[in-house]
Each structure stands twice: as structure tokens, then as C-alpha cells.
Design an enzyme around this catalytic site. Sequence first.
Site, short mmCIF file in Angstrom:
data_model
loop_
_atom_site.label_atom_id
_atom_site.label_comp_id
_atom_site.label_asym_id
_atom_site.label_seq_id
_atom_site.Cartn_x
_atom_site.Cartn_y
_atom_site.Cartn_z
N LYS A 176 -36.04 -39.94 55.74
CA LYS A 176 -36.87 -40.09 56.94
C LYS A 176 -38.27 -39.54 56.72
CE LYS A 176 -36.51 -38.74 61.85
NZ LYS A 176 -35.61 -38.05 62.81
N SER A 182 -34.79 -40.35 66.74
CA SER A 182 -35.99 -40.65 65.98
C SER A 182 -35.71 -41.13 64.57
CB SER A 182 -36.91 -39.43 65.93
OG SER A 182 -36.30 -38.35 65.26
N SER A 195 -31.48 -37.13 67.62
CA SER A 195 -32.11 -38.11 66.73
C SER A 195 -31.27 -38.56 65.55
CB SER A 195 -33.45 -37.56 66.22
OG SER A 195 -34.35 -37.41 67.29
#
Length: 477
Positions: free
Chosen positions: A93, A169, A193
Site C-alpha cells: 500500500k 483505505s 481500512s
Amino acid sequence: MPVSDSPKTASTFTNDALGNDDATALAERIRSRDVSVTELIQAAIDRLHKAEPLVHSVVAERYEQMLKAAAKLDAEDSLADAPFFTGVPTFIKDNTDVAGMPTGQGSEAIPAGHPVKHTSPFAQQLLAQGFLCLGKSTMPEFGFNASTEPAHDAPSRNPWNLAYSTGASSGGSAALVASGAVPIAHANDGGGSIRIPAACCGLVGLKPSRGRVIDNDAAKSLPINIVSDGVVTRSVRDTANFIYQAERYYRNPKLPAVGKVEGAPEKRLRIGLVLDSINGHKTDEMTRNTVEATARKLEAQGHSIEPVATPVNSSFPDDFAMYWALLAFGMKLNGRKLAHPDFDKRRVDGLTQGLDRMFRRGFWKMPAVLWRLRRARFEYARAMTDFDAVLTPVLGHTTPRLGHLSPNVPFDTLFDRLTRYANFTPLANVTGTPAISVPMALTPENLPVSVQLMGKHGDERTLLQLAFALESEYSLW
């Protein structure tokens, strides 16, 4: 996910070297030399070229570098003693540093294209398992939103239905795994997330206990560390094996070992049931029905299901919102130190701006807010004394269409929508307890609906066992 040529979906599953295998099966095939690492990496790259124009989940790539790394692994005499996931392709990420790649955190306020020099502590723990990182996955600005729709770029799209959100996220990672491009990808969770994108994309998403894996530097600096790192996967065993291998790299002596988890629990468990959020918003019918049906499945397996009240003070939603606002204020104020020397606070998106204003209006509340949030873990622990786990929705309603949670929506409207949607996940972040998202249904729009299981601090083992039990009853893959 069924293979489809329809532009409404994005499935890359095909009869190539990756096939339909999960990360565990691929790792076993690599060690037995049933398939070469180069074949797997090339298959992943080919799939990424097909998926990316549809799902838009890659923010930076290093395909050629990983093909060279794969060739070196293939030249080894034996991989029998190599790390478990050696050669398996993955993504990390875009809020986590990997040396030689940029870290943009989904924000236009951070200058693009500047590679960092060091790999973050958690990324080292992940990569030590043998994964080959093909690139960085997309995210909303600083991870503040519950949909991966950066204001300055195209949104990431849900592979099950491209008109819908992939969650956030860690939405880019979830889309890449759900589309079949890679079998497993990095995610982290400061308010849901890992679990939210896993729920939207029909994946397994475990938020580990606080301290289970190595903290990144950003987490260490928080007044209350709400961030945990992990992965999103298409199988429970991939998540279980990831945690097992992570423990072999670093084991927190303050937590009981998770160990190797391979199946359903052997004993009868007492499980609490929560259907509606403490903030007063009613869970939608599809989500509610899915949680109730899951409760019946667990009951049929011999477990005891008992309705319970959410084990937290009624001020929790407002307190978490103020803490969320504090993080936005801190990033906007200290972005040059926290993110990049050339951070430009004028370029942050509407959600970050709105949260910053919220904090400035109510900053005087913070001492009491922090006191109550710190107490939440004790309140939760007391409430869990007689329970092994709690079953809840992951989200207040099914996955929304793209645009519903865009940072370009006026802040007051967006904030209200977020509190109606992402209202079950933050408790585990504040209390530091583990929680897992498991898919259990599909909507008429072909979108997964998932449930959440929350556990006692340090007891990922029970959650993984329950996830195995649910996977045996229902699987999208």
C-alpha cells in the site's frame, strides 16, 4: 468470481501459471518446482495489464525488477529452506515505504515520483516471508476516507461491479486481489481500512491485535496507536499462514502466540451478536439479514449466539470522530516532517480540509476525548469476559456507488455518510483488539456482503478458526 467479458466486472482469472490458486497453493507449487517464479510473475504482470485499465489500483510498479528477482530464484538449486511465500507476487500500500519506490499516501500534497531510501519496519516483516513486491497500490488521501477515490486521480473500482467503490483505505490492494491480478496484498487499518475493502471486494481481512506485527514509525507517534498492518486475501488459510509466518520473523512476547491455524474451532464458543451501531444508525436490510444468517450458521455448528449491547461508552462515535480530525490536523500542520519536505498543505482534499476544521473548532475537547478512548479497551475487555467473540456487520450498509463518498462531496454531507457507513470497525482500532471480515453473501448488484468477528486482545486464533468455519459454509472463490 466468474470470468466475464462484460465491462461491468474485472476478472483476470484464466488458465495461466497463477490459475485460481491462492497464495498458499502457489507457494507450495514454487517449492516443489511445479511452476517457476518467472512464470508466476509474468502471469501476474499480464493480468495487471488487463485489470489496471478497469480497476485503476496501481500507483507505481517495478515489474522488470521483479522479473529479474524471479530469475535469480529460479536459478537457485533448491527452495526447500526458503521463506514460506518465496516468489509469490504481491503489492504494498502507498502509505508504507519500500526502498527505491515513492510513497505518495494518495495525496496530491506530496510531490510525485520521489523514491524513498529505506524500507519500513512492517514492509521488512512482510517481504521477509519471500513475497515479490510488484508495486504500490492506491489509497485515498492519508487513509482518511472509506472509499478509494482520490480527488486528483481516477477512482479505484470494485472488480465485482465497476460502478461501485472498492472500499478503503486499502482499496487498491483489495481490487488487485479480487480481480485475480495477485493472490495477496498488503493492507493496514486505522479505522477499518483492512476490513472495509475486504468486505467490499469479498476478501478475508484480519486486523491484528495491537502489537501483533511490527509497528511502522507513524503508528508509534500517535497518542493512541490505532493502526495495524496486515493483508487482504481470497482464503482464510492465506491470512492464517501470513500471521504464522509474520510471527516467525517477530513474536511479541506480551501477546499469546497465534501459531498455525488450520481449521474450525473444536470447542463450543459463546459469541455475542450486535446488529446496529452505537451511533444510532440502523443497519440496512441486506447487511442485517446476512449477519443474522451467519449467526444461524454458527449456531448450527454448535456455538452459542447471544445478542449483546455494543461494549463501549455512548460517547465513542463522537470521540473517535474527534481523534480522526486530530490526525488530519496533524498531517496538515506537520506534513513536511511527516510526509515530505515539499508537502503542500494547500493541495489536501476536501475531506482532510473538513476534518482539520472540525478539530480546530473542538480541540479543547481532546484531553477528555483521549481519556475516554484510552478507557475503551478496559470497558471492552470487561464486556468480553464471558464471550469468545462478537459477530457484527462490517459496515452499516452495502457497498455504495462511486461518488457517494468522494472527497469532492461537501464535507458535512460526506461526514454524515461516512458515519452511517463505517460505523462498526473503529472500536477494534481504539481497543487494540483483533477483528476479521469474512464474505457471506452477494447482493443483486453482484457485490459481496461480509460480516465482522471481533475477539479478545491477542486472540486472533479464535477469529481465524471461526473464519475457517464460515468459509466451509460459504465461499465466493
